[in-house]
Motif scaffolding. Structure first.
Motif, PDB file in Angstrom:
ATOM      1  N   PRO A  79     -23.146 -27.323  24.781  1.00  0.00           N
ATOM      2  CA  PRO A  79     -23.055 -28.456  23.838  1.00  0.00           C
ATOM      3  C   PRO A  79     -24.357 -29.246  23.772  1.00  0.00           C
ATOM      4  O   PRO A  79     -24.987 -29.523  24.798  1.00  0.00           O
ATOM      5  CB  PRO A  79     -21.917 -29.301  24.420  1.00  0.00           C
ATOM      6  CG  PRO A  79     -21.083 -28.326  25.199  1.00  0.00           C
ATOM      7  CD  PRO A  79     -22.049 -27.330  25.769  1.00  0.00           C
ATOM      8  N   ASN A  80     -24.758 -29.572  22.541  1.00  0.00           N
ATOM      9  CA  ASN A  80     -25.948 -30.381  22.277  1.00  0.00           C
ATOM     10  C   ASN A  80     -27.250 -29.710  22.715  1.00  0.00           C
ATOM     11  O   ASN A  80     -28.266 -30.382  22.917  1.00  0.00           O
ATOM     12  CB  ASN A  80     -25.833 -31.765  22.944  1.00  0.00           C
ATOM     13  CG  ASN A  80     -24.603 -32.523  22.496  1.00  0.00           C
ATOM     14  OD1 ASN A  80     -24.283 -32.571  21.309  1.00  0.00           O
ATOM     15  ND2 ASN A  80     -23.884 -33.114  23.458  1.00  0.00           N
ATOM     16  N   ASP A  81     -27.224 -28.398  22.877  1.00  0.00           N
ATOM     17  CA  ASP A  81     -28.447 -27.662  23.225  1.00  0.00           C
ATOM     18  C   ASP A  81     -28.662 -26.554  22.204  1.00  0.00           C
ATOM     19  O   ASP A  81     -28.125 -25.448  22.342  1.00  0.00           O
ATOM     20  CB  ASP A  81     -28.334 -27.082  24.629  1.00  0.00           C
ATOM     21  CG  ASP A  81     -29.620 -26.367  25.053  1.00  0.00           C
ATOM     22  OD1 ASP A  81     -30.581 -26.334  24.252  1.00  0.00           O
ATOM     23  OD2 ASP A  81     -29.654 -25.826  26.175  1.00  0.00           O
ATOM     24  N   PRO A  82     -29.449 -26.829  21.155  1.00  0.00           N
ATOM     25  CA  PRO A  82     -29.670 -25.824  20.101  1.00  0.00           C
ATOM     26  C   PRO A  82     -30.485 -24.625  20.567  1.00  0.00           C
ATOM     27  O   PRO A  82     -30.586 -23.640  19.838  1.00  0.00           O
ATOM     28  CB  PRO A  82     -30.417 -26.611  19.021  1.00  0.00           C
ATOM     29  CG  PRO A  82     -31.076 -27.724  19.755  1.00  0.00           C
ATOM     30  CD  PRO A  82     -30.141 -28.088  20.876  1.00  0.00           C
TER      31      PRO A  82
ATOM     32  N   ILE B 105     -27.531 -19.964  23.207  1.00  0.00           N
ATOM     33  CA  ILE B 105     -27.018 -18.969  22.271  1.00  0.00           C
ATOM     34  C   ILE B 105     -25.907 -19.590  21.429  1.00  0.00           C
ATOM     35  O   ILE B 105     -25.240 -20.543  21.848  1.00  0.00           O
ATOM     36  CB  ILE B 105     -26.547 -17.721  23.044  1.00  0.00           C
ATOM     37  CG1 ILE B 105     -26.595 -16.484  22.144  1.00  0.00           C
ATOM     38  CG2 ILE B 105     -25.176 -17.932  23.676  1.00  0.00           C
ATOM     39  CD1 ILE B 105     -26.566 -15.182  22.917  1.00  0.00           C
ATOM     40  N   ALA B 106     -25.684 -19.036  20.224  1.00  0.00           N
ATOM     41  CA  ALA B 106     -24.839 -19.730  19.247  1.00  0.00           C
ATOM     42  C   ALA B 106     -23.351 -19.467  19.377  1.00  0.00           C
ATOM     43  O   ALA B 106     -22.562 -20.186  18.762  1.00  0.00           O
ATOM     44  CB  ALA B 106     -25.295 -19.369  17.831  1.00  0.00           C
ATOM     45  N   GLY B 107     -22.936 -18.456  20.151  1.00  0.00           N
ATOM     46  CA  GLY B 107     -21.509 -18.166  20.196  1.00  0.00           C
ATOM     47  C   GLY B 107     -21.098 -17.420  21.458  1.00  0.00           C
ATOM     48  O   GLY B 107     -21.936 -17.057  22.289  1.00  0.00           O
ATOM     49  N   ASN B 108     -19.797 -17.180  21.555  1.00  0.00           N
ATOM     50  CA  ASN B 108     -19.226 -16.487  22.716  1.00  0.00           C
ATOM     51  C   ASN B 108     -18.775 -15.065  22.413  1.00  0.00           C
ATOM     52  O   ASN B 108     -18.616 -14.256  23.325  1.00  0.00           O
ATOM     53  CB  ASN B 108     -18.020 -17.257  23.256  1.00  0.00           C
ATOM     54  CG  ASN B 108     -18.433 -18.389  24.183  1.00  0.00           C
ATOM     55  OD1 ASN B 108     -19.238 -18.201  25.082  1.00  0.00           O
ATOM     56  ND2 ASN B 108     -17.881 -19.570  23.955  1.00  0.00           N
ATOM     57  N   ASP B 109     -18.531 -14.771  21.129  1.00  0.00           N
ATOM     58  CA  ASP B 109     -18.023 -13.451  20.750  1.00  0.00           C
ATOM     59  C   ASP B 109     -19.176 -12.616  20.196  1.00  0.00           C
ATOM     60  O   ASP B 109     -19.537 -12.716  19.024  1.00  0.00           O
ATOM     61  CB  ASP B 109     -16.916 -13.578  19.700  1.00  0.00           C
ATOM     62  CG  ASP B 109     -15.711 -14.330  20.241  1.00  0.00           C
ATOM     63  OD1 ASP B 109     -15.499 -14.285  21.467  1.00  0.00           O
ATOM     64  OD2 ASP B 109     -14.993 -14.949  19.443  1.00  0.00           O
ATOM     65  N   GLY B 110     -19.755 -11.779  21.059  1.00  0.00           N
ATOM     66  CA  GLY B 110     -20.949 -11.029  20.692  1.00  0.00           C
ATOM     67  C   GLY B 110     -20.635  -9.745  19.949  1.00  0.00           C
ATOM     68  O   GLY B 110     -19.553  -9.178  20.056  1.00  0.00           O
ATOM     69  N   SER B 111     -21.626  -9.291  19.201  1.00  0.00           N
ATOM     70  CA  SER B 111     -21.486  -8.021  18.486  1.00  0.00           C
ATOM     71  C   SER B 111     -22.753  -7.204  18.680  1.00  0.00           C
ATOM     72  O   SER B 111     -22.967  -6.608  19.721  1.00  0.00           O
ATOM     73  CB  SER B 111     -21.172  -8.266  17.015  1.00  0.00           C
ATOM     74  OG  SER B 111     -22.136  -9.131  16.423  1.00  0.00           O
ATOM     75  N   ALA B 112     -23.636  -7.215  17.701  1.00  0.00           N
ATOM     76  CA  ALA B 112     -24.785  -6.320  17.708  1.00  0.00           C
ATOM     77  C   ALA B 112     -25.986  -6.917  18.447  1.00  0.00           C
ATOM     78  O   ALA B 112     -26.168  -8.135  18.510  1.00  0.00           O
ATOM     79  CB  ALA B 112     -25.181  -5.982  16.275  1.00  0.00           C
ATOM     80  N   ILE B 113     -26.817  -6.028  19.002  1.00  0.00           N
ATOM     81  CA  ILE B 113     -28.082  -6.387  19.634  1.00  0.00           C
ATOM     82  C   ILE B 113     -29.116  -5.354  19.212  1.00  0.00           C
ATOM     83  O   ILE B 113     -28.821  -4.159  19.172  1.00  0.00           O
ATOM     84  CB  ILE B 113     -27.982  -6.395  21.177  1.00  0.00           C
ATOM     85  CG1 ILE B 113     -26.840  -7.298  21.650  1.00  0.00           C
ATOM     86  CG2 ILE B 113     -29.289  -6.825  21.813  1.00  0.00           C
ATOM     87  CD1 ILE B 113     -26.575  -7.210  23.146  1.00  0.00           C
ATOM     88  N   VAL B 114     -30.336  -5.799  18.893  1.00  0.00           N
ATOM     89  CA  VAL B 114     -31.395  -4.861  18.555  1.00  0.00           C
ATOM     90  C   VAL B 114     -32.743  -5.473  18.918  1.00  0.00           C
ATOM     91  O   VAL B 114     -32.919  -6.698  18.880  1.00  0.00           O
ATOM     92  CB  VAL B 114     -31.354  -4.474  17.057  1.00  0.00           C
ATOM     93  CG1 VAL B 114     -31.851  -5.620  16.155  1.00  0.00           C
ATOM     94  CG2 VAL B 114     -32.140  -3.208  16.787  1.00  0.00           C
ATOM     95  N   GLU B 115     -33.693  -4.624  19.274  1.00  0.00           N
ATOM     96  CA  GLU B 115     -35.068  -5.038  19.537  1.00  0.00           C
ATOM     97  C   GLU B 115     -35.937  -4.511  18.413  1.00  0.00           C
ATOM     98  O   GLU B 115     -35.882  -3.315  18.085  1.00  0.00           O
ATOM     99  CB  GLU B 115     -35.543  -4.493  20.880  1.00  0.00           C
ATOM    100  CG  GLU B 115     -36.903  -5.002  21.307  1.00  0.00           C
ATOM    101  CD  GLU B 115     -37.272  -4.544  22.723  1.00  0.00           C
ATOM    102  OE1 GLU B 115     -38.302  -5.015  23.246  1.00  0.00           O
ATOM    103  OE2 GLU B 115     -36.536  -3.718  23.294  1.00  0.00           O
ATOM    104  N   ASP B 116     -36.747  -5.382  17.797  1.00  0.00           N
ATOM    105  CA  ASP B 116     -37.564  -4.930  16.672  1.00  0.00           C
ATOM    106  C   ASP B 116     -38.885  -4.338  17.161  1.00  0.00           C
ATOM    107  O   ASP B 116     -39.166  -4.279  18.356  1.00  0.00           O
ATOM    108  CB  ASP B 116     -37.769  -6.050  15.648  1.00  0.00           C
ATOM    109  CG  ASP B 116     -38.625  -7.210  16.157  1.00  0.00           C
ATOM    110  OD1 ASP B 116     -39.400  -7.022  17.118  1.00  0.00           O
ATOM    111  OD2 ASP B 116     -38.533  -8.310  15.577  1.00  0.00           O
ATOM    112  N   ARG B 117     -39.700  -3.896  16.220  1.00  0.00           N
ATOM    113  CA  ARG B 117     -40.936  -3.188  16.557  1.00  0.00           C
ATOM    114  C   ARG B 117     -41.962  -4.079  17.249  1.00  0.00           C
ATOM    115  O   ARG B 117     -42.922  -3.593  17.849  1.00  0.00           O
ATOM    116  CB  ARG B 117     -41.552  -2.592  15.288  1.00  0.00           C
ATOM    117  CG  ARG B 117     -41.962  -3.611  14.240  1.00  0.00           C
ATOM    118  CD  ARG B 117     -42.491  -2.925  12.992  1.00  0.00           C
ATOM    119  NE  ARG B 117     -41.480  -2.054  12.403  1.00  0.00           N
ATOM    120  CZ  ARG B 117     -41.722  -1.182  11.425  1.00  0.00           C
ATOM    121  NH1 ARG B 117     -42.953  -1.054  10.947  1.00  0.00           N
ATOM    122  NH2 ARG B 117     -40.759  -0.434  10.941  1.00  0.00           N
TER     123      ARG B 117
END
Length: 256
Positions: free
Chosen positions: A45-48, A51-63
């Motif tokens: 809370p109050n820390d932008p 991370i934005a949520g608790n229910d994760g889905s995809a993860i990727v590392e870009d070039r």
């Protein structure tokens, strides 16, 4: 610390050999081998910068080695600060995500960064931090057939998109126009169901399509001339009344 949830939605190994686990309800977890445990990333809370949520889905590392995580929106991970920059949906701002429920993340060979959500396909401009939305428009037959996208296969200048309600959509990246391949109850060679859970391409270029509602596994060859014949209930792979993950391997196709 143990992992945040017994339900793991996604696993990813980054270029530093760190293992990441997106969970249902337990945030995103990074395995720390030195302590044989996990570091848990959850919203604070109050820390932008958390991370934005608790229910994760995809993860990727870009070039460029930047790690992107889909949870409560899109999150850019800063390795040095061990913190996040959030990109979330803002009502009435079409340059933001159409939905914070992310289904896939992908950077293609041209450096274009794609974000699939339950309310549209997006192209993300990482320099500006803005999104271009591609959503269903009833007035435009060349638009995305349904805004809820589930999966993708990148085929160079073409992207195949699985949707909930509009079958498989073929996106021409040059024109950004969509064509649809849908179920036809009068055509037994059509797609078995318009609710697509998973897409995968095998080494022969064939597209395999997992569907809902016991419609079976479907396959067609995009390079074949003429209408694409879909084959339902492919022998050797049982049907399921729900989504599953298809994996292409040298030994064949399997269900996860």
């Amino acid at each position: 610390m143990s992992i945040g949830s017994d339900i793991v939605n996604y696993m990813y190994q980054d270029s530093d050999d760190h293992l990441w686990f997106s969970t249902l309800g337990g945030g995103v977890n990074r395995y720390v081998p030195e302590v044989d445990g996990f570091k848990r990333y959850v919203p604070i809370p109050n820390d932008p910068s958390s991370i934005a949520g608790n229910d994760g889905s995809a993860i990727v590392e870009d070039r460029n080695g930047v790690l992107w995580i889909g949870v409560g929106g899109l999150n850019r991970y800063d390795r040095r600060r061990d913190s996040f920059t959030r990109y979330v949906s803002v009502p009435d701002d079409p340059t933001t995500l159409g939905s914070n429920d992310i289904t896939f993340l992908h950077e293609d060979r041209y450096g274009t960064f794609w974000v699939g959500t339950t309310h549209g396909l997006h192209v993300f401009d990482r320099a500006r931090g803005t999104f271009t939305r591609y959503q269903h428009d009833p007035a435009d037959p060349r638009s995305l057939g349904n805004s809820s996208v589930t999966s993708f296969v990148d085929d160079d200048s073409v992207m195949w998109i699985g949707t909930m309600g509009s079958g498989v959509n073929r996106l021409d990246k040059r024109t950004m126009e969509f064509s649809k391949y849908r179920h036809d109850p009068h055509d037994p060679s059509s797609l078995g169901n318009d609710n697509v859970s998973e897409l995968v391409r095998d080494k022969n270029g064939r597209l395999w399509i997992g569907t809902w509602d016991r419609a079976g596994l479907n396959m067609f060859n995009p390079r074949r001339q003429g209408p694409p014949p879909f084959f339902t209930d492919t022998p050797g792979i049982p049907t399921m009344n729900g989504p599953s993950r298809l994996i292409s391997a040298r030994s064949g196709l399997t269900r996860k």
